[in-house]
Design an enzyme around this catalytic site. Structure first.
Site, PDB file in Angstrom:
ATOM      1  N   SER A 135      -1.350 -11.822  -5.392  1.00 28.08           N
ATOM      2  CA  SER A 135       0.089 -10.838  -5.074  1.00 28.08           C
ATOM      3  C   SER A 135       0.722 -10.849  -4.428  1.00 28.08           C
ATOM      4  O   SER A 135       0.295 -11.090  -3.337  1.00 28.08           O
ATOM      5  CB  SER A 135      -0.221  -9.144  -6.145  1.00 28.08           C
ATOM      6  OG  SER A 135       0.655  -8.672  -5.842  1.00 28.08           O
ATOM      7  N   TYR A 189      -6.823  -2.883  -3.948  1.00 27.42           N
ATOM      8  CA  TYR A 189      -5.584  -3.842  -4.467  1.00 27.42           C
ATOM      9  C   TYR A 189      -5.178  -4.709  -3.525  1.00 27.42           C
ATOM     10  O   TYR A 189      -5.316  -5.734  -3.494  1.00 27.42           O
ATOM     11  CB  TYR A 189      -5.121  -3.568  -5.654  1.00 27.42           C
ATOM     12  CG  TYR A 189      -4.680  -4.544  -6.560  1.00 27.42           C
ATOM     13  CD1 TYR A 189      -4.913  -4.723  -7.870  1.00 27.42           C
ATOM     14  CD2 TYR A 189      -3.117  -4.618  -5.948  1.00 27.42           C
ATOM     15  CE1 TYR A 189      -4.091  -5.372  -8.116  1.00 27.42           C
ATOM     16  CE2 TYR A 189      -2.506  -5.808  -7.024  1.00 27.42           C
ATOM     17  CZ  TYR A 189      -3.267  -5.974  -8.242  1.00 27.42           C
ATOM     18  OH  TYR A 189      -2.147  -7.185  -8.648  1.00 27.42           O
TER      19      TYR A 189
HETATM   20  P1  NAD Z   1      -3.460  -8.183 -17.785  1.00 27.82           P
HETATM   21  O1  NAD Z   1      -4.033  -6.549 -17.800  1.00 27.82           O
HETATM   22  O2  NAD Z   1      -2.623  -7.809 -18.837  1.00 27.82           O
HETATM   23  O3  NAD Z   1      -4.781  -9.051 -18.553  1.00 27.82           O
HETATM   24  C1  NAD Z   1      -5.590  -8.903 -17.786  1.00 27.82           C
HETATM   25  C2  NAD Z   1      -6.759  -9.619 -17.831  1.00 27.82           C
HETATM   26  O4  NAD Z   1      -7.641  -9.768 -17.720  1.00 27.82           O
HETATM   27  C3  NAD Z   1      -7.788  -8.717 -19.452  1.00 27.82           C
HETATM   28  O5  NAD Z   1      -7.419 -10.118 -20.720  1.00 27.82           O
HETATM   29  C4  NAD Z   1      -8.630  -8.466 -19.500  1.00 27.82           C
HETATM   30  O6  NAD Z   1      -9.217  -8.081 -20.205  1.00 27.82           O
HETATM   31  C5  NAD Z   1      -9.421  -8.843 -18.769  1.00 27.82           C
HETATM   32  N1  NAD Z   1     -10.207  -9.257 -17.372  1.00 27.82           N
HETATM   33  C6  NAD Z   1     -10.417  -7.750 -16.768  1.00 27.82           C
HETATM   34  N2  NAD Z   1     -11.276  -7.029 -16.153  1.00 27.82           N
HETATM   35  C7  NAD Z   1     -12.130  -8.822 -16.769  1.00 27.82           C
HETATM   36  C8  NAD Z   1     -13.582  -8.831 -15.923  1.00 27.82           C
HETATM   37  N3  NAD Z   1     -14.550  -8.191 -15.431  1.00 27.82           N
HETATM   38  N4  NAD Z   1     -14.024 -10.055 -16.235  1.00 27.82           N
HETATM   39  C9  NAD Z   1     -12.988 -10.845 -17.705  1.00 27.82           C
HETATM   40  N5  NAD Z   1     -11.844 -10.673 -18.148  1.00 27.82           N
HETATM   41  C10 NAD Z   1     -11.369  -9.830 -17.118  1.00 27.82           C
HETATM   42  O7  NAD Z   1      -2.984  -7.891 -16.963  1.00 27.82           O
HETATM   43  P2  NAD Z   1      -1.765  -9.209 -16.004  1.00 27.82           P
HETATM   44  O8  NAD Z   1      -0.699  -8.663 -15.166  1.00 27.82           O
HETATM   45  O9  NAD Z   1      -1.622 -10.255 -16.735  1.00 27.82           O
HETATM   46  O10 NAD Z   1      -2.671  -9.889 -14.614  1.00 27.82           O
HETATM   47  C11 NAD Z   1      -3.416 -10.834 -14.398  1.00 27.82           C
HETATM   48  C12 NAD Z   1      -3.797 -10.982 -12.664  1.00 27.82           C
HETATM   49  O11 NAD Z   1      -2.814 -11.510 -12.016  1.00 27.82           O
HETATM   50  C13 NAD Z   1      -4.486  -9.722 -11.785  1.00 27.82           C
HETATM   51  O12 NAD Z   1      -5.446 -10.253 -11.332  1.00 27.82           O
HETATM   52  C14 NAD Z   1      -3.657  -9.119 -11.495  1.00 27.82           C
HETATM   53  O13 NAD Z   1      -3.680  -8.792 -10.407  1.00 27.82           O
HETATM   54  C15 NAD Z   1      -2.553 -10.487 -10.677  1.00 27.82           C
HETATM   55  N6  NAD Z   1      -0.517  -9.853 -11.136  1.00 27.82           N
HETATM   56  C16 NAD Z   1      -0.729  -8.728 -11.869  1.00 27.82           C
HETATM   57  C17 NAD Z   1       0.416  -8.478 -11.337  1.00 27.82           C
HETATM   58  C18 NAD Z   1       1.334  -7.541 -12.361  1.00 27.82           C
HETATM   59  O14 NAD Z   1       2.646  -6.990 -12.325  1.00 27.82           O
HETATM   60  N7  NAD Z   1       1.148  -7.432 -14.153  1.00 27.82           N
HETATM   61  C19 NAD Z   1       1.209  -9.168 -10.423  1.00 27.82           C
HETATM   62  C20 NAD Z   1       0.703  -9.323  -9.338  1.00 27.82           C
HETATM   63  C21 NAD Z   1      -0.687  -9.959  -9.290  1.00 27.82           C
END
Ligand code: NAD
Length: 252
Positions: free
Chosen positions: A143, A156
């Site tokens: 991130s 985080y």
């Molecule tokens: P999201 O919440 O839309 O999707 C996350 C997915 O991970 C979900 O399907 C959930 O069921 C799964 N998950 C959660 N815990 C789990 C576990 N213990 N084992 C297996 N699967 C698990 O989130 P997103 O926004 O798509 O985020 C994906 C990644 O991107 C994450 O690592 C998040 O930290 C990172 N990220 C997101 C953003 C943002 O703004 N959305 C920004 C920077 C980084």
């Protein structure tokens, strides 16, 4: 863009958001995709969207905080597809919304278990299988919170800094073995995680849009594009990098 025909790709957190968009993108480029998620309904939906569009995908249930699940995920991938070429370790959670001194130890442990130890567990079991291939690629989701401060999200933030430590160390350890290891560092992306954080409040959403020089948040498909690039031969000399996908946020 490279063609991913005959490539086997494993993606964690592929039931939603960035993971789903990346699974769909790899499948559109010909890859066989293992869709891994803790959420069975969402994971099966991603796999179904791929197969209905004529692609190849299998959903395997996996909680990245459980070592046996991760081991079975890699074993299952090898049993079904015979090899592992590419892994996108993307499952992650945010939960915490408080200043550091108001933090809770259970929340700390949970975030670190999923975001850091989850990525570590995945790489631990993926790497031996990937080294059997002449070339292979891992991308981890960090991130922009892995590159700088994230007020009210310090745990985080620390977890995403740690993902970069794992990424860079593994990149150097396996550079001569044909395995490249990189990370993507998204800014705010339009997924359920973003919706939870802004609670559909237009004022909060406008504030978040304005944090990005480009004037808007990103789309999951824009992160998927960066992941596919890092996994392609176009990035053959690129390993150990933390690639911002951030609308200019870290350029300020
Ligand atoms: P999201 O919440 O839309 O999707 C996350 C997915 O991970 C979900 O399907 C959930 O069921 C799964 N998950 C959660 N815990 C789990 C576990 N213990 N084992 C297996 N699967 C698990 O989130 P997103 O926004 O798509 O985020 C994906 C990644 O991107 C994450 O690592 C998040 O930290 C990172 N990220 C997101 C953003 C943002 O703004 N959305 C920004 C920077 C980084």
């Amino acid at each position: 863009m490279n063609n991913f025909n005959n490539k086997v790709v494993l993606i964690t957190g592929a039931g939603n958001g960035i993971g789903r968009a990346t699974a769909l993108a790899f499948a559109q480029q010909g890859a066989s995709v293992v869709v891994a998620d803790i959420n069975q309904i969402d994971g099966e939906e991603t796999a179904s969207q791929i197969t209905q569009a004529g692609g190849i995908a299998t959903f395997l249930s996996c909680d990245v905080t459980i070592e046996q699940d991760v081991k079975e995920l890699v074993d299952g991938t090898l049993a079904i597809y015979g090899k592992l070429d590419i892994a996108f370790n993307n499952a992650g959670i945010e939960i915490e919304q408080s200043k550091l001194a108001d933090g809770d130890e259970a929340v700390y442990d949970k975030i670190m278990d999923v975001n850091v130890k989850g990525v570590w567990r995945c790489m631990k079991y993926q790497i031996p299988a990937m080294l059997l291939q002449p070339t292979s690629v891992i991308v981890n989701t960090a991130s922009i919170a892995g590159l700088g401060a994230a007020p009210k999200m310090s745990i985080y933030c620390a977890s995403k800094h740690a993902v970069l430590g794992l990424t860079k160390s593994a990149a150097v350890e396996y550079a001569k073995k044909g395995l490249r290891v990189n990370a993507v560092c998204p800014a705010v992306i339009d997924t359920d995680m973003y919706k939870r954080a802004t609670q559909n409040d237009p004022q909060k959403q406008q504030y978040v849009n304005n944090l990005h020089p480009i004037g808007r948040i990103g789309q999951p498909e824009e992160v998927a594009g960066a992941v596919l690039y890092l996994c392609s031969d176009l990035a053959g000399f690129t390993t150990g990098v933390a690639l911002p996908v951030d609308g200019g946020s870290t350029a300020i």
